[in-house]
Scaffold this motif. Structure first.
Motif, PDB file in Angstrom:
ATOM      1  N   TYR A 115       0.837  -1.207   0.000  1.00 33.54           N
ATOM      2  CA  TYR A 115       0.000   0.000   0.000  1.00 33.54           C
ATOM      3  C   TYR A 115       0.870   1.254   0.000  1.00 33.54           C
ATOM      4  CZ  TYR A 115      -3.386   3.497   1.572  1.00 33.54           C
ATOM      5  OH  TYR A 115      -4.170   4.615   1.683  1.00 33.54           O
ATOM      6  N   GLU A 155       2.500   2.078  -3.158  1.00 27.58           N
ATOM      7  CA  GLU A 155       1.472   2.318  -4.193  1.00 27.58           C
ATOM      8  C   GLU A 155       1.447   1.224  -5.257  1.00 27.58           C
ATOM      9  OE1 GLU A 155       0.550   6.172  -5.460  1.00 27.58           O
ATOM     10  OE2 GLU A 155       1.440   7.184  -3.752  1.00 27.58           O
ATOM     11  N   LEU A 180      -0.746  -0.895  -5.949  1.00 27.92           N
ATOM     12  CA  LEU A 180      -2.134  -1.150  -5.570  1.00 27.92           C
ATOM     13  C   LEU A 180      -2.761  -2.320  -6.336  1.00 27.92           C
ATOM     14  CD1 LEU A 180      -3.336   2.551  -5.193  1.00 27.92           C
ATOM     15  CD2 LEU A 180      -2.543   0.987  -3.414  1.00 27.92           C
ATOM     16  N   LYS A 221      -5.574  12.069   0.585  1.00 31.22           N
ATOM     17  CA  LYS A 221      -4.652  11.126  -0.045  1.00 31.22           C
ATOM     18  C   LYS A 221      -5.092   9.694   0.225  1.00 31.22           C
ATOM     19  CE  LYS A 221      -0.818   9.950  -2.181  1.00 31.22           C
ATOM     20  NZ  LYS A 221      -0.676  10.151  -3.644  1.00 31.22           N
ATOM     21  N   LYS A 272      -6.158   6.821  -2.636  1.00 30.59           N
ATOM     22  CA  LYS A 272      -5.452   5.540  -2.745  1.00 30.59           C
ATOM     23  C   LYS A 272      -6.400   4.363  -2.503  1.00 30.59           C
ATOM     24  CE  LYS A 272      -1.256   5.014  -1.129  1.00 30.59           C
ATOM     25  NZ  LYS A 272      -0.067   5.044  -0.242  1.00 30.59           N
ATOM     26  N   LYS A 303      -8.473   3.841  -5.626  1.00 30.44           N
ATOM     27  CA  LYS A 303      -7.749   3.119  -6.680  1.00 30.44           C
ATOM     28  C   LYS A 303      -7.643   1.626  -6.366  1.00 30.44           C
ATOM     29  CE  LYS A 303      -4.914   7.062  -8.144  1.00 30.44           C
ATOM     30  NZ  LYS A 303      -3.542   7.637  -8.173  1.00 30.44           N
TER      31      LYS A 303
END
Length: 375
Positions: free
Chosen positions: A27, A30, A32, A82, A86, A89
């Motif tokens: 995580y 990123e 993801l 933020k 995230k 996504k």
């Protein structure tokens, strides 16, 4: 047939991921899609289903319980943070690659100013923007939509439920210890569409901005409002100037009334054609306004709308505008337009053949669509 799902989003998935070192590392770096693939592993579901968070568990419960018949559209409404972006996504990737829970289209929508670290923005803009975003989706997909209000701030539940009820859309929620989602019962309130029409001349001024200066003219209009409407407005001060604003529940009321109009009234209405030629009125002393009118051929453009009787220039400026939205608002028995162009801004007044509040709404919608398509 129900084929579209709107889901509010919180931080439960992020909180759960943070408890696992491997998942937390993916995580934070990123990665993801790789993280989504890990979450789709049946081993995680079998050993710790709660790891998946409120959003995934509730959406999958809605699918399993058969509350959505076709999985066409899934909208995630995330906070203006933020973490919200995230997590959005990550959810998008999860429901894109899931074998059993995938949707044809998964879209993440960030709700501007929905950030609880800025209390004033959250209250004044964030919740209203949430209502507007939901309303736009509901307008596009109509009764084929349901709402999942499980994720996110507690305030979102109340507004999602009120909006769903006002637009006759089912709202679902999964309590923490419940194995499945439940359909929430309706709130003890109802939409008074006639009340909306009776005070449309006042209410429509809050379209787009949501707040306006509390001038003596506005104060006089507010004083004669039906007392059932006054709780839908708040007061405040900005730089020692008093303003009046639409509350989040006021936004729910307006969006519900608009939806009722579009679904049940709009197709029954028509506007009379003007009997005479269009009148385009402006002063020759307003050279800049005249240049914009001639350059964009405004008179010929407005002639195409055969229900407009008169257009007159109320003012303008030469400042170049880019990215700023045009505005169309009902004000009494006329429609005001703020037309932004690369050559400057025009402030226009429009008189139409509309004979009542519903016809004014129809005229406004037609003018909005026309301007958005031509400028």
């Amino acid at each position: 047939m129900v084929d579209t799902l709107i889901a509010t989003v919180g931080a439960s998935l992020y909180v759960n991921i943070s408890k696992d070192d491997e998942l937390k590392k993916l995580y934070e770096s990123e990665r993801l899609e790789e993280l989504a693939d890990k979450l789709l592993d049946n081993k995680i579901k079998q050993e710790n289903e709660r790891m998946l968070g409120a959003e995934i568990n509730s959406v999958e419960s809605i699918i399993k319980e058969g509350y959505i018949e076709e999985r066409k559209n899934l909208y995630f409404l995330v906070s203006d943070t933020k973490t919200g972006e995230k997590v959005g996504k990550l959810l998008e990737a999860y429901f894109k690659y899931s074998k059993d829970s995938s949707f044809e289209k998964v879209e993440v929508k960030k709700i501007e100013r929905l950030d609880d670290e800025n209390r004033e923005d959250f209250k004044r803009y964030g919740l209203k923007n949430l209502v507007k975003s939901m309303s736009a989706i509901l307008k596009e997909h109509g009764p084929s939509t349901i709402i999942n209000a499980t994720g996110g701030y507690k305030a979102q539940i109340a507004f999602a439920l009120a909006l769903g009820q006002g637009m006759n859309i089912p709202v679902y929620y999964q309590f923490e210890r419940f194995p499945t989602v439940i359909k929430l019962p309706p709130l003890p309130l109802s939409l008074d569409y006639k009340l909306y029409l009776d005070y449309l001349y006042f209410i429509d001024q809050f379209d787009d901005e949501g707040f306006i200066e509390y001038t003596p003219e506005i104060a006089n209009q507010y004083k004669v409002l039906d007392e059932r409407l006054t709780p839908l407005f708040n007061f405040g001060d900005v730089d020692n100037v008093k303003y009046i604003e639409l509350s989040p529940m006021g936004q729910v009321f307006i969006e519900s009334a608009k939806q009722f109009f579009n679904l049940t009234k709009k197709n029954q209405l028509s506007l009379k054609h003007r009997k005479n030629d269009l009148i385009m009125q402006y002063s020759n002393s307003e050279e800049h306004s005249k240049k914009i009118i001639l350059e964009f051929n405004l008179e010929d453009k407005f002639k195409k709308l055969d229900f407009i009787e008169k257009v007159y220039v109320k003012g303008g400026n030469e400042k170049e505008v880019s990215g700023k939205r045009n505005q169309v608002k009902i004000f009494g028995d006329e429609i005001k337009i703020i037309l932004n162009t690369k050559k400057g801004t025009l402030y226009l007044g429009v008189q139409t053949t509309a004979e009542n509040a519903e016809e004014m709404l129809l005229a406004k919608e037609k003018i909005e669509e026309f301007i958005n398509n031509n400028f």
